[in-house]
Design a protein around this motif. Structure first.
Motif, short mmCIF file in Angstrom:
data_model
loop_
_atom_site.label_atom_id
_atom_site.label_comp_id
_atom_site.label_asym_id
_atom_site.label_seq_id
_atom_site.Cartn_x
_atom_site.Cartn_y
_atom_site.Cartn_z
N CYS A 5 49.18 38.36 47.13
CA CYS A 5 49.00 38.63 45.71
C CYS A 5 49.95 39.75 45.28
N CYS A 8 47.37 42.92 44.02
CA CYS A 8 46.54 43.70 44.93
C CYS A 8 46.97 43.50 46.39
N SER A 10 46.56 41.14 48.36
CA SER A 10 45.60 40.43 49.19
C SER A 10 46.24 39.16 49.74
N CYS A 102 44.75 34.39 43.36
CA CYS A 102 44.23 35.40 44.28
C CYS A 102 42.71 35.37 44.20
N CYS A 105 41.34 39.30 43.26
CA CYS A 105 41.40 39.86 41.90
C CYS A 105 41.50 38.79 40.82
#
Ligand SMILES: [Zn+2]
Length: 119
Positions: A5, A8, A10, A102, A105
Motif C-alpha cells: 500500500c 500505510c 501494508s 489495501c 486502510c
C-alpha cells in the motif's frame, strides 16, 4: 507478487481484476454473437467445417452441417472473444482502474500509482 500500500505500506493488498472479469464476459458474449453473425474468422472456419461435413453426409447433411458450423463458429468466437476481452480488461486494470485495495486502510490504487511512488 509483493504489492504494498502506498499510504500505510501494508502488504495486505488484494487485486480486484474488475476489468479482466468484465472484459472476459463482454468478450465471450460479443464473440459468440459475432461468431453466429459470421463476422469473425472463427465463424468462417465453422461454416467451412460444417460445409465439409455436409458434403460428405449428402444434401440433407448440408443443413445439419451449416447449423453445426454456426454453433462451432459461435464457440470459437466465444473462446476467442473471451480471451481477447480478458486481455483487454487486464490492460484496463493495469493502466486505468485502481486495481488494488489495501485491506488495512481501504485505499484503492493502481499499478501505475504504486510504480510512480516507487520511482
Ligand atoms: Zn493501506
Amino acid at each position: 507478487m509483493s504489492v504494498t500500500c502506498p499510504l500505510c505500506h501494508s502488504r495486505q493488498v488484494i487485486s480486484l481484476d474488475r476489468g479482466k472479469k468484465i472484459g472476459g464476459l463482454i468478450g465471450t458474449v460479443g464473440g459468440a454473437a459475432s461468431g453466429v453473425a459470421g463476422t469473425v474468422s472463427g465463424a468462417t472456419t465453422g461454416a467451412e467445417f460444417g460445409g465439409a461435413i455436409g458434403v460428405v453426409a449428402g444434401p440433407a447433411g448440408v443443413a445439419v452441417g451449416s447449423i453445426a458450423g454456426a454453433i462451432f463458429g459461435a464457440l470459437v468466437g466465444a473462446a476467442t472473444g473471451g480471451v481477447t476481452g480478458a486481455k483487454l480488461g487486464e490492460v484496463i486494470d493495469q493502466r486505468v482502474l485502481d486495481n488494488y485495495v489495501c485491506q488495512d486502510c481501504g485505499l484503492t490504487f493502481s499499478d501505475h500509482t504504486s510504480r510512480d511512488q516507487a520511482i
